[in-house]
Design an enzyme around this catalytic site. Sequence first.
Site, mmCIF file in Angstrom:
data_model
loop_
_atom_site.group_PDB
_atom_site.id
_atom_site.type_symbol
_atom_site.label_atom_id
_atom_site.label_comp_id
_atom_site.label_asym_id
_atom_site.label_seq_id
_atom_site.Cartn_x
_atom_site.Cartn_y
_atom_site.Cartn_z
ATOM 1 N N CYS A 273 0.804 -1.228 0.000
ATOM 2 C CA CYS A 273 0.000 0.000 0.000
ATOM 3 C C CYS A 273 0.835 1.275 0.000
ATOM 4 O O CYS A 273 0.652 2.161 -0.833
ATOM 5 C CB CYS A 273 -0.991 -0.001 1.165
ATOM 6 S SG CYS A 273 -0.238 0.078 2.803
ATOM 7 N N HIS A 333 -2.668 1.271 6.755
ATOM 8 C CA HIS A 333 -2.988 1.242 5.329
ATOM 9 C C HIS A 333 -3.108 2.667 4.801
ATOM 10 O O HIS A 333 -3.499 3.579 5.530
ATOM 11 C CB HIS A 333 -4.302 0.483 5.104
ATOM 12 C CG HIS A 333 -4.569 0.155 3.662
ATOM 13 N ND1 HIS A 333 -3.763 -0.682 2.922
ATOM 14 C CD2 HIS A 333 -5.566 0.550 2.821
ATOM 15 C CE1 HIS A 333 -4.247 -0.784 1.694
ATOM 16 N NE2 HIS A 333 -5.340 -0.046 1.605
ATOM 17 N N HIS A 345 -5.761 2.199 -4.251
ATOM 18 C CA HIS A 345 -4.783 1.675 -3.286
ATOM 19 C C HIS A 345 -4.378 0.254 -3.644
ATOM 20 O O HIS A 345 -5.029 -0.403 -4.478
ATOM 21 C CB HIS A 345 -5.379 1.700 -1.874
ATOM 22 C CG HIS A 345 -6.615 0.850 -1.722
ATOM 23 N ND1 HIS A 345 -6.707 -0.196 -0.838
ATOM 24 C CD2 HIS A 345 -7.818 0.897 -2.353
ATOM 25 C CE1 HIS A 345 -7.904 -0.754 -0.909
ATOM 26 N NE2 HIS A 345 -8.607 -0.099 -1.825
#
Length: 375
Positions: A273, A333, A345
């Site tokens: 990520c 994240h 993402h």
Amino acid sequence: MRRLKKKNALFVVYVLLVIMMMSTTLVYANENNAIVIAGQGMLRSTADFNGEVIQSLPIGTEVLVQETKNDWYQVVLQDNATKGWMYKDIIVKYDEKANALKKGIINADGVLNVRSVPSTEGTIISKLSNGTEVPILSTDEEWYQIQLSTGVKGFVHSDFVDPVPNYPQAKIIAVSSNIYESPNAQSKIAVTLNKNDNIYIKNYDNGWYNILTKDFIEGWIKSEEAELQINVVQPVNRSGTRTHTLSSIKSVSEKYLGKPYKYASAGPDSFDCSGFVYYIMNTYYKDYLKEKGINLPRSSRDQANVGTRINRDQLQVGDLVFFNSGSSSTISHVGIYIGNNEFIHASSTPGDAKIIISPLNTGHYNGRYSTAVRL
């Protein structure tokens, strides 16, 4: 002998004068000392968000305030002669006299009249909209004397003002947070606060914020459990007027849709990520980052501490959005906001471990949303 006594007396007077002057200087310096409370405090060339970034100062950096201009402080670094401007909500002055004053948040339907005297018969000199912050100078029965941003003083009725501590505001981002009596998790708990409760930052010390609650209860909280709120008149300009540079980030990042997720990978054929964000920004927007004075870190947790924190309802294309694990408030994240309540993402979800676009305000990520920053 008399001459000697006279010389000694003059010497004593001289020493006393020097001590008094030193004491005055120290008091003055203490009143003008301040500390950076943002993850990264941008030192700018001018007193506005469009000013060139001279240097990014880490949280806990001490500075000396030399001048105030509207909502900006001109500061100089204490270990060198570097000088620039910092926004009021990212540093705290050690001026207890000034900070002892309360500030008021207007809580009225529509607008609130500011009057020349503490009476409804007083002339209306200004109007304030709901949510506006103003310094409270004094109390006169059911009225507060306040000071407008222009420097003009006036009166508003206390029924329409919520008094809070006169320090930069933050919000609790953990599900619940203990406020300790000292910067030590083993010390006595002063109060427990819930997610989104407001707190007011008084100081910073080695990973801890010294805070006041809205009820003026004082204590300490780990800094990662709170999110600084940058309060500006025009929130969209928090990091300066957004140029068109990042308006292309949606089409640029969508080129990588479907690329596989791989832990510790930063492209171009696979990503985790933070690696995806790192790759997009440093490959396509390197000059933009350089212009802003931003050295984008590699991990999501560190990326959350660059740029300027913004509220969820003020997201613009190109802002970075961060999420926790769901079971803890720790950031785990990150993605890039692309508009229409969507972000792109590198998902690690089994069966869907690849670059995808997800909704921000519904589903899995809605409940895990933690914060956002504008680069």
